[in-house]
Write an enzyme that holds these catalytic residues in place. Structure first.
Site, PDB file in Angstrom:
ATOM      1  N   ASP A  26     -13.202 -11.817  -1.783  1.00 21.44           N
ATOM      2  CA  ASP A  26     -11.873 -12.372  -1.507  1.00 21.44           C
ATOM      3  C   ASP A  26     -11.455 -13.374  -2.583  1.00 21.44           C
ATOM      4  O   ASP A  26     -12.297 -14.056  -3.162  1.00 21.44           O
ATOM      5  CB  ASP A  26     -11.893 -13.049  -0.119  1.00 21.44           C
ATOM      6  CG  ASP A  26     -10.487 -13.315   0.401  1.00 21.44           C
ATOM      7  OD1 ASP A  26      -9.543 -12.600  -0.009  1.00 21.44           O
ATOM      8  OD2 ASP A  26     -10.334 -14.239   1.217  1.00 21.44           O
ATOM      9  N   ASN A  28      -8.810 -12.621  -5.073  1.00 25.58           N
ATOM     10  CA  ASN A  28      -8.182 -12.022  -6.262  1.00 25.58           C
ATOM     11  C   ASN A  28      -6.740 -12.484  -6.439  1.00 25.58           C
ATOM     12  O   ASN A  28      -6.321 -12.836  -7.542  1.00 25.58           O
ATOM     13  CB  ASN A  28      -8.150 -10.494  -6.152  1.00 25.58           C
ATOM     14  CG  ASN A  28      -9.520  -9.874  -6.199  1.00 25.58           C
ATOM     15  OD1 ASN A  28     -10.496 -10.540  -6.518  1.00 25.58           O
ATOM     16  ND2 ASN A  28      -9.596  -8.594  -5.874  1.00 25.58           N
ATOM     17  N   ARG A  30      -5.122 -15.137  -5.216  1.00 24.31           N
ATOM     18  CA  ARG A  30      -4.995 -16.560  -5.560  1.00 24.31           C
ATOM     19  C   ARG A  30      -5.423 -16.826  -7.001  1.00 24.31           C
ATOM     20  O   ARG A  30      -4.844 -17.654  -7.692  1.00 24.31           O
ATOM     21  CB  ARG A  30      -5.814 -17.418  -4.589  1.00 24.31           C
ATOM     22  CG  ARG A  30      -5.084 -17.682  -3.284  1.00 24.31           C
ATOM     23  CD  ARG A  30      -6.010 -18.196  -2.236  1.00 24.31           C
ATOM     24  NE  ARG A  30      -6.877 -17.133  -1.735  1.00 24.31           N
ATOM     25  CZ  ARG A  30      -8.025 -17.347  -1.110  1.00 24.31           C
ATOM     26  NH1 ARG A  30      -8.457 -18.578  -0.927  1.00 24.31           N
ATOM     27  NH2 ARG A  30      -8.744 -16.335  -0.674  1.00 24.31           N
ATOM     28  N   HIS A  43      -6.669  -8.334  -8.975  1.00 21.30           N
ATOM     29  CA  HIS A  43      -7.478  -7.195  -8.511  1.00 21.30           C
ATOM     30  C   HIS A  43      -8.186  -6.522  -9.696  1.00 21.30           C
ATOM     31  O   HIS A  43      -9.339  -6.135  -9.600  1.00 21.30           O
ATOM     32  CB  HIS A  43      -6.608  -6.179  -7.755  1.00 21.30           C
ATOM     33  CG  HIS A  43      -6.012  -6.732  -6.501  1.00 21.30           C
ATOM     34  ND1 HIS A  43      -6.760  -7.412  -5.554  1.00 21.30           N
ATOM     35  CD2 HIS A  43      -4.739  -6.732  -6.014  1.00 21.30           C
ATOM     36  CE1 HIS A  43      -5.970  -7.798  -4.562  1.00 21.30           C
ATOM     37  NE2 HIS A  43      -4.737  -7.404  -4.823  1.00 21.30           N
ATOM     38  N   SER A  71      -9.409  -3.515   3.795  1.00 21.46           N
ATOM     39  CA  SER A  71      -9.553  -3.521   5.251  1.00 21.46           C
ATOM     40  C   SER A  71      -8.418  -2.720   5.870  1.00 21.46           C
ATOM     41  O   SER A  71      -7.400  -2.455   5.226  1.00 21.46           O
ATOM     42  CB  SER A  71      -9.527  -4.959   5.777  1.00 21.46           C
ATOM     43  OG  SER A  71      -8.197  -5.450   5.831  1.00 21.46           O
ATOM     44  N   GLU A  73      -6.449  -3.804   7.876  1.00 15.43           N
ATOM     45  CA  GLU A  73      -5.296  -4.706   7.989  1.00 15.43           C
ATOM     46  C   GLU A  73      -4.592  -4.902   6.648  1.00 15.43           C
ATOM     47  O   GLU A  73      -3.481  -5.416   6.608  1.00 15.43           O
ATOM     48  CB  GLU A  73      -5.750  -6.066   8.542  1.00 15.43           C
ATOM     49  CG  GLU A  73      -6.097  -6.054  10.035  1.00 15.43           C
ATOM     50  CD  GLU A  73      -7.430  -5.386  10.360  1.00 15.43           C
ATOM     51  OE1 GLU A  73      -8.353  -5.441   9.519  1.00 15.43           O
ATOM     52  OE2 GLU A  73      -7.543  -4.787  11.450  1.00 15.43           O
ATOM     53  N   LEU A 137     -29.974   2.085  -6.475  1.00 21.34           N
ATOM     54  CA  LEU A 137     -29.078   1.336  -5.572  1.00 21.34           C
ATOM     55  C   LEU A 137     -28.135   2.268  -4.801  1.00 21.34           C
ATOM     56  O   LEU A 137     -27.585   3.219  -5.364  1.00 21.34           O
ATOM     57  CB  LEU A 137     -28.229   0.373  -6.413  1.00 21.34           C
ATOM     58  CG  LEU A 137     -27.168  -0.439  -5.645  1.00 21.34           C
ATOM     59  CD1 LEU A 137     -27.811  -1.601  -4.891  1.00 21.34           C
ATOM     60  CD2 LEU A 137     -26.087  -0.973  -6.582  1.00 21.34           C
TER      61      LEU A 137
HETATM   62  C1  IPE Z   1     -10.767  -9.477   3.550  1.00 21.09           C
HETATM   63  O1  IPE Z   1      -9.887 -10.238   2.835  1.00 21.09           O
HETATM   64  C2  IPE Z   1     -10.672  -8.032   3.143  1.00 21.09           C
HETATM   65  C3  IPE Z   1     -11.243  -7.690   1.848  1.00 21.09           C
HETATM   66  C4  IPE Z   1     -11.817  -8.516   1.008  1.00 21.09           C
HETATM   67  C5  IPE Z   1     -11.162  -6.301   1.501  1.00 21.09           C
HETATM   68  P1  IPE Z   1      -8.416 -10.560   3.362  1.00 21.09           P
HETATM   69  O2  IPE Z   1      -7.777 -11.370   2.305  1.00 21.09           O
HETATM   70  O3  IPE Z   1      -7.736  -9.317   3.773  1.00 21.09           O
HETATM   71  O4  IPE Z   1      -8.709 -11.430   4.663  1.00 21.09           O
HETATM   72  P2  IPE Z   1      -7.810 -12.479   5.409  1.00 21.09           P
HETATM   73  O5  IPE Z   1      -6.438 -11.904   5.516  1.00 21.09           O
HETATM   74  O6  IPE Z   1      -7.813 -13.722   4.586  1.00 21.09           O
HETATM   75  O7  IPE Z   1      -8.492 -12.696   6.717  1.00 21.09           O
HETATM   76  C1  IPE Z   2      -9.351  -9.622  -1.887  1.00 19.75           C
HETATM   77  O1  IPE Z   2      -8.508 -10.522  -2.539  1.00 19.75           O
HETATM   78  C2  IPE Z   2      -9.074  -8.200  -2.256  1.00 19.75           C
HETATM   79  C3  IPE Z   2      -8.449  -7.398  -1.191  1.00 19.75           C
HETATM   80  C4  IPE Z   2      -8.245  -7.788   0.028  1.00 19.75           C
HETATM   81  C5  IPE Z   2      -8.046  -6.061  -1.543  1.00 19.75           C
HETATM   82  P1  IPE Z   2      -7.124 -10.930  -1.927  1.00 19.75           P
HETATM   83  O2  IPE Z   2      -6.077 -10.006  -2.455  1.00 19.75           O
HETATM   84  O3  IPE Z   2      -7.185 -11.045  -0.458  1.00 19.75           O
HETATM   85  O4  IPE Z   2      -6.904 -12.353  -2.578  1.00 19.75           O
HETATM   86  P2  IPE Z   2      -6.337 -13.653  -1.888  1.00 19.75           P
HETATM   87  O5  IPE Z   2      -7.194 -13.919  -0.693  1.00 19.75           O
HETATM   88  O6  IPE Z   2      -4.932 -13.363  -1.527  1.00 19.75           O
HETATM   89  O7  IPE Z   2      -6.479 -14.693  -2.928  1.00 19.75           O
HETATM   90 MG    MG Z   3      -7.614 -12.584   0.804  1.00 21.73          MG
END
Ligand code: IPE
Ligand code: IPE
Ligand code: MG
Length: 246
Positions: A26, A28, A30, A43, A71, A73, A137
């Protein structure tokens, strides 16, 4: 090299039974926003991090690495971001197949991939097939995955087995229920790492993490490097896993 890809480290990992590591990658978006860039760039950078982390896992004889890439979501995100993520996933599969074979990595995808384009679904099966006989792996990609979905689809399968009289309802136990989850072929999850500062599971593994060690770091995924990965491993090594005992 910055980190300890030493024999000693490998031995420690083996002695401590660290076999399956799962990562919620998580931060990317930000990471990119902090630099005044579009989230997609984060990303792309995150993909580069994933490559380094996979290499580290191979060098340290980790048996299974699960990466949470999308996810169920995440479909709530803007269309353009989703499109970029799908493109990146496709690009990664297409370009990395050679490296997967070079490093003896077997690729496996868990999650409801029927939501993806036919082209992407075909590519996933192709890469899974082409790496099936690799014995190093296991790189397990959780794509359009969610923990609740996994349990629900497992329940459906087990109900079907009962209906077909392949299984009696009284035979349903924790052990055999696990066989109906998407992780049935995999070892239990020993360590979950979440980058990006949030201390939540976000519908990742639920059933599977009953006794996993959890490691949270504020580092945003694109900044996470092999040394940070080593710190998470060192944390795991200092834990005493009691599994309810004393
Ligand atoms: C979790 O991150 C999903 C992945 C890293 C694929 P999110 O950014 O979707 O989670 P929330 O929204 O902060 O809970
Ligand atoms: C995680 O990074 C990657 C995916 C969920 C695909 P985010 O895109 O959720 O990055 P933040 O949390 O918004 O920084
Ligand atoms: Mg995120």
């Amino acid at each position: 090299m910055l980190y300890k890809s030493s024999l000693k480290n490998k031995q420690k990992i083996k002695e401590d039974n660290l076999r399956h590591i799962a990562i919620i990658m998580d931060g990317n978006g930000r990471w990119a926003e902090k630099r005044g860039k579009i989230r997609t760039l984060g990303h792309k950078e995150g993909f580069k991090t994933a490559r380094k982390i996979i290499k580290f896992a191979v060098e340290n004889n980790i048996e299974i690495l699960t990466l949470y890439v999308f996810s169920r979501e995440n479909w709530r995100r803007p269309k353009l971001e989703i499109k970029a993520l799908m493109k990146l996933f496709f690009f990664a599969l297409k370009n990395e197949i050679k490296n997967l074979n070079k490093y003896n990595i077997r690729l496996k995808v868990i999650g409801d991939i029927t939501f993806f384009s036919e082209k992407l679904q075909n590519y996933i099966s192709k890469v899974e097939k082409k790496t099936l006989n690799n014995t190093g792996l296991i790189l397990n990609i959780a794509a359009n995955y969610s923990g609740r979905w996994d349990i629900t689809q497992g329940v459906k399968k087990i109900v079907k087995a009962v209906q077909k009289e392949l299984l009696d309802i009284n035979q349903i136990e924790e052990q055999n229920f696990s066989q109906y989850l998407s992780t049935s072929e995999l070892l239990p999850v020993d360590l979950v790492i979440r980058t990006g500062g949030e201390k939540r599971i976000s519908n990742f593994f639920l059933w599977q993490i009953a006794y996993s060690e959890l490691y949270f770091t504020d580092i945003l995924w694109p900044d996470f490097n092999p040394l940070d990965f080593q710190h998470a491993i060192d944390y795991f090594i200092t834990r005493e896993r009691r599994f309810g005992g004393i």
